[in-house]
Scaffold this active site. Structure first.
Site, mmCIF file in Angstrom:
data_model
loop_
_atom_site.group_PDB
_atom_site.id
_atom_site.type_symbol
_atom_site.label_atom_id
_atom_site.label_comp_id
_atom_site.label_asym_id
_atom_site.label_seq_id
_atom_site.Cartn_x
_atom_site.Cartn_y
_atom_site.Cartn_z
ATOM 1 N N ARG A 1 -0.662 -8.855 13.658
ATOM 2 C CA ARG A 1 -1.257 -7.771 12.568
ATOM 3 C C ARG A 1 -2.121 -8.308 11.765
ATOM 4 O O ARG A 1 -3.173 -7.880 11.311
ATOM 5 C CB ARG A 1 -0.129 -6.967 12.069
ATOM 6 C CG ARG A 1 0.684 -6.000 13.049
ATOM 7 C CD ARG A 1 1.922 -5.544 12.423
ATOM 8 N NE ARG A 1 1.502 -4.521 11.373
ATOM 9 C CZ ARG A 1 2.533 -4.364 10.378
ATOM 10 N NH1 ARG A 1 3.525 -5.066 10.258
ATOM 11 N NH2 ARG A 1 2.202 -3.451 9.502
ATOM 12 N N ARG B 1 -9.349 1.739 9.155
ATOM 13 C CA ARG B 1 -9.305 0.284 9.705
ATOM 14 C C ARG B 1 -10.237 -0.132 10.350
ATOM 15 O O ARG B 1 -10.227 -1.529 10.692
ATOM 16 C CB ARG B 1 -7.733 0.327 10.279
ATOM 17 C CG ARG B 1 -6.476 0.156 9.386
ATOM 18 C CD ARG B 1 -5.543 0.245 10.374
ATOM 19 N NE ARG B 1 -4.410 -0.680 9.848
ATOM 20 C CZ ARG B 1 -3.070 -0.122 9.256
ATOM 21 N NH1 ARG B 1 -3.080 1.084 9.306
ATOM 22 N NH2 ARG B 1 -2.309 -1.003 9.170
ATOM 23 N N ARG C 1 10.849 -7.455 4.567
ATOM 24 C CA ARG C 1 10.874 -6.111 4.991
ATOM 25 C C ARG C 1 11.709 -5.741 6.572
ATOM 26 O O ARG C 1 12.156 -4.948 6.855
ATOM 27 C CB ARG C 1 9.716 -5.421 4.906
ATOM 28 C CG ARG C 1 9.534 -3.785 5.179
ATOM 29 C CD ARG C 1 8.121 -3.081 4.740
ATOM 30 N NE ARG C 1 7.377 -3.437 5.897
ATOM 31 C CZ ARG C 1 5.906 -3.037 5.855
ATOM 32 N NH1 ARG C 1 5.406 -2.300 4.865
ATOM 33 N NH2 ARG C 1 5.306 -3.188 6.775
ATOM 34 N N LYS D 1 0.785 -1.107 -0.029
ATOM 35 C CA LYS D 1 -0.006 -0.195 -0.009
ATOM 36 C C LYS D 1 1.039 1.178 -0.148
ATOM 37 O O LYS D 1 0.425 2.292 -0.745
ATOM 38 C CB LYS D 1 -1.048 0.045 1.209
ATOM 39 C CG LYS D 1 -2.037 -1.108 1.294
ATOM 40 C CD LYS D 1 -2.849 -0.657 2.568
ATOM 41 C CE LYS D 1 -2.248 -0.724 3.971
ATOM 42 N NZ LYS D 1 -1.783 -2.062 4.338
ATOM 43 N N ARG E 1 11.935 -2.787 11.556
ATOM 44 C CA ARG E 1 10.841 -2.185 12.259
ATOM 45 C C ARG E 1 10.378 -2.999 13.357
ATOM 46 O O ARG E 1 10.205 -4.261 13.396
ATOM 47 C CB ARG E 1 9.514 -2.080 11.352
ATOM 48 C CG ARG E 1 9.635 -0.968 10.472
ATOM 49 C CD ARG E 1 8.385 -0.631 9.453
ATOM 50 N NE ARG E 1 7.058 -1.127 9.899
ATOM 51 C CZ ARG E 1 6.027 -0.892 9.396
ATOM 52 N NH1 ARG E 1 5.996 -0.271 8.145
ATOM 53 N NH2 ARG E 1 4.843 -1.339 10.019
#
Ligand code: AMP
Length: 191
Positions: free
Chosen positions: A144, A88, A127, A13, A133
């Site tokens: 998630r 969301r 990622r 996204k 992260r």
């Protein structure tokens, strides 16, 4: 144009949002990016958001809604915007409806990036290695995904029923996906 980009975590996204925003000359507003900026600046909002983000949970609606309302009120968003990562939850959908109605405009389209779940998880793990992260550890990634399926996936049906949904295959090279998105959005009439 007033647009939303949706898709499960890892669907790409954020990458596509930048291209779409540039294409239409509107700001890409990413709630995740705004939260992360606040976390790194150590603001009170960042301190509050961090505990949820690190656990893979959603930041409470009141906090998120207020933040988006303030961002949408900024002058660069007056002619349109692309929301990435918002809404969301169903409560956020209602809140956004109110915000847009207040401006006298309407939502033009909701772009849904359709991807394979396994492919998405492997992208996120990659990622995690590259960006490091804090919310990209394997457990948090799983959480998630669960939260997305439970709270956010139902929104796709809501926007489908409003005839706003534009579904695009999100798998493949970034440029291919961008082209599919432009082809699909360029025929959406602007309100
Ligand atoms: P993202 O970069 O969009 O995946 O967002 C990173 C994290 O920020 C999410 O896992 C949530 O903890 C938080 N977040 C971002 N957008 C929202 C939202 N609309 N509602 C609640 N929490 C959010």
């Amino acid at each position: 144009m007033r647009l939303i980009i949706m898709g499960p975590p890892g669907a790409g996204k954020g990458t596509q949002a930048k291209y779409i925003a540039e294409h239409f000359g509107i700001p890409a507003i990413s709630t995740g990016d705004i939260f992360r900026a606040n976390v790194s600046d150590g603001t009170p909002l960042g301190v509050e958001a961090k505990r949820y983000m690190d656990a893979g949970e959603y930041v409470p609606d009141e906090v998120t809604n207020r933040m988006v309302r303030n961002r949408i009120d900024e002058p660069d968003a007056a002619e349109g915007f692309l929301l990435d990562g918002y809404p969301r939850t169903l409560a956020q959908v209602e809140e956004l409806d109110g915000m847009i109605k207040f401006t006298g405009h309407q939502l033009d389209a909701v772009l849904s990036l359709v991807v394979d779940k396994d492919e998405v998880v492997s992208r996120l793990l990659q990622r995690a290695q590259i960006e490091g992260r804090a919310d990209d550890t394997e457990d948090v990634i799983r959480r998630r995904q669960e939260v997305y399926l439970d709270q956010t996936e139902p929104l796709i049906q809501v926007y489908k029923e409003r005839s706003l949904l534009v579904e695009v295959d999100g798998l493949g090279e970034v440029e291919e996906v961008t082209k599919r998105i432009f082809d699909a959005l360029d025929v959406v009439p602007e309100s």
